[in-house]
Design a protein around this motif. Structure first.
Motif: not given
Length: 323
Positions: A46-58
């Motif tokens: 999930h962390l890798a997906l969030a980083q790859a998709r440019g989700y919020s820094s929070l």
């Protein structure tokens, strides 16, 4: 996939993992469940997906912290420190380094204003009355008069009352730190104000006393506990600025959610600040005003500054290597 949908789909998994980590962190005797490694790998995905998709820094930051906690528990060594000891030796200095942007901003506001007004007051002595009243200036002169023989104390205070002063310093300094931190709820403006205000006040005192010839008395008094006290005020301001930034730039989260996430780290930061202030109060009450030669105080003070900086910059860095 939109961030809101991503969070709704996986929030329950993250909360379950967080509760499990809470149990593992409270007691080192709690065995890891068979589901824990799988849950940890899912979180990393999930962390890798969030980083790859440019989700919020929070969101990314929250998942990173959860992943860090999971990594520590997955590969934990029962011989390593836990609880309060782990926080002091690893958690707190890591948190300070992680929040370096807010710490740097607080340093500029507090230490920058301190050094700036100190130099100005030294060059233009009358400027001190723009920061402090005449009665305050007179009291400060009396406290640090080299001929008075009551270093760092008012005339009424005796050396036998050091234990009373220890309690006073604790309450006074923690009050300043909490004020600087809590006022960050005003979109960071309160923390910025108190960082500037305290910097101006301390700097004006330092510049004035140095200019009138009481610098030796003043600097030999403050150099010891200053390493812990000034650092603590700076970090309290950084924690407040973090709260303010969560309200100003919540990203895709609501301000309430962003504030809740930021508060977790800010409160942990304040716990470390309180520890620093306890040490500062002890040194100020029992060492700073003692009848020790200035050369000794300068030497000890320099070593304490080196200790504090080394602790915040280096402590906790080798843990992953050991794993």
């Amino acid at each position: 996939m939109k961030q809101s949908l991503f969070e709704n789909r996986h929030q329950q998994e993250w909360e379950q993992l967080s509760r499990l980590l809470d149990q593992l962190e409270r007691s080192r005797n709690v065995p890891q469940s068979n589901e824990f490694p799988h849950a940890y790998r899912r979180l990393c995905q999930h962390l890798a997906l969030a980083q790859a998709r440019g989700y919020s820094s929070l969101l990314v930051d929250t998942l990173q912290q959860l992943a860090l906690r999971g990594h520590q528990q997955l590969y934990r060594d029962r011989g390593r420190p836990s609880g309060l000891t782990a926080f002091i030796l690893v958690g707190f200095p890591r948190l300070v380094r992680e929040q370096w942007r807010f710490v740097l901003a607080a340093c500029v506001m507090f230490l920058g204003s301190l050094a700036g007004i100190g130099l100005l007051v030294y060059l233009f002595p009358e400027l001190v009355y723009s920061v402090m009243g005449a009665e305050e200036v007179s009291q400060i002169r009396s406290m640090y008069d080299p001929a008075a023989g009551h270093l760092g104390r008012s005339v009424e205070r005796a050396a036998s009352e050091d234990w009373v002063m220890f309690g006073y310093y604790i309450m006074h300094n923690i009050g300043i730190a909490f004020q600087t931190f809590a006022s960050g709820m005003m979109f960071g403006l309160g923390s910025a104000f108190f960082l500037f205000f305290n910097g101006l006040t301390i700097g004006a005192v330092a510049g004035h006393l140095t200019q009138i010839g009481s610098g030796g008395t003043f600097w030999s008094f403050v150099i010891g506990h200053g390493a812990f006290e000034l650092t603590a005020i700076t970090l309290a301001g950084a924690a407040g600025l973090q709260l303010g930034w969560a309200l100003i730039a919540p990203g895709r989260l609501t301000r309430g959610e962003a504030l809740r996430l930021a508060a977790r780290k800010s409160v942990s930061m304040i716990a470390g600040v309180i520890l620093l202030l306890l040490i500062a109060a002890f040194i100020e009450a029992y060492w700073s005003s003692s009848a020790v030669t200035p050369a000794t105080k300068y030497t000890v003070g320099a070593l304490l500054w080196l200790l504090v900086l080394s602790y915040l910059l280096l402590a906790g860095r080798v843990r992953h290597a050991a794993e």
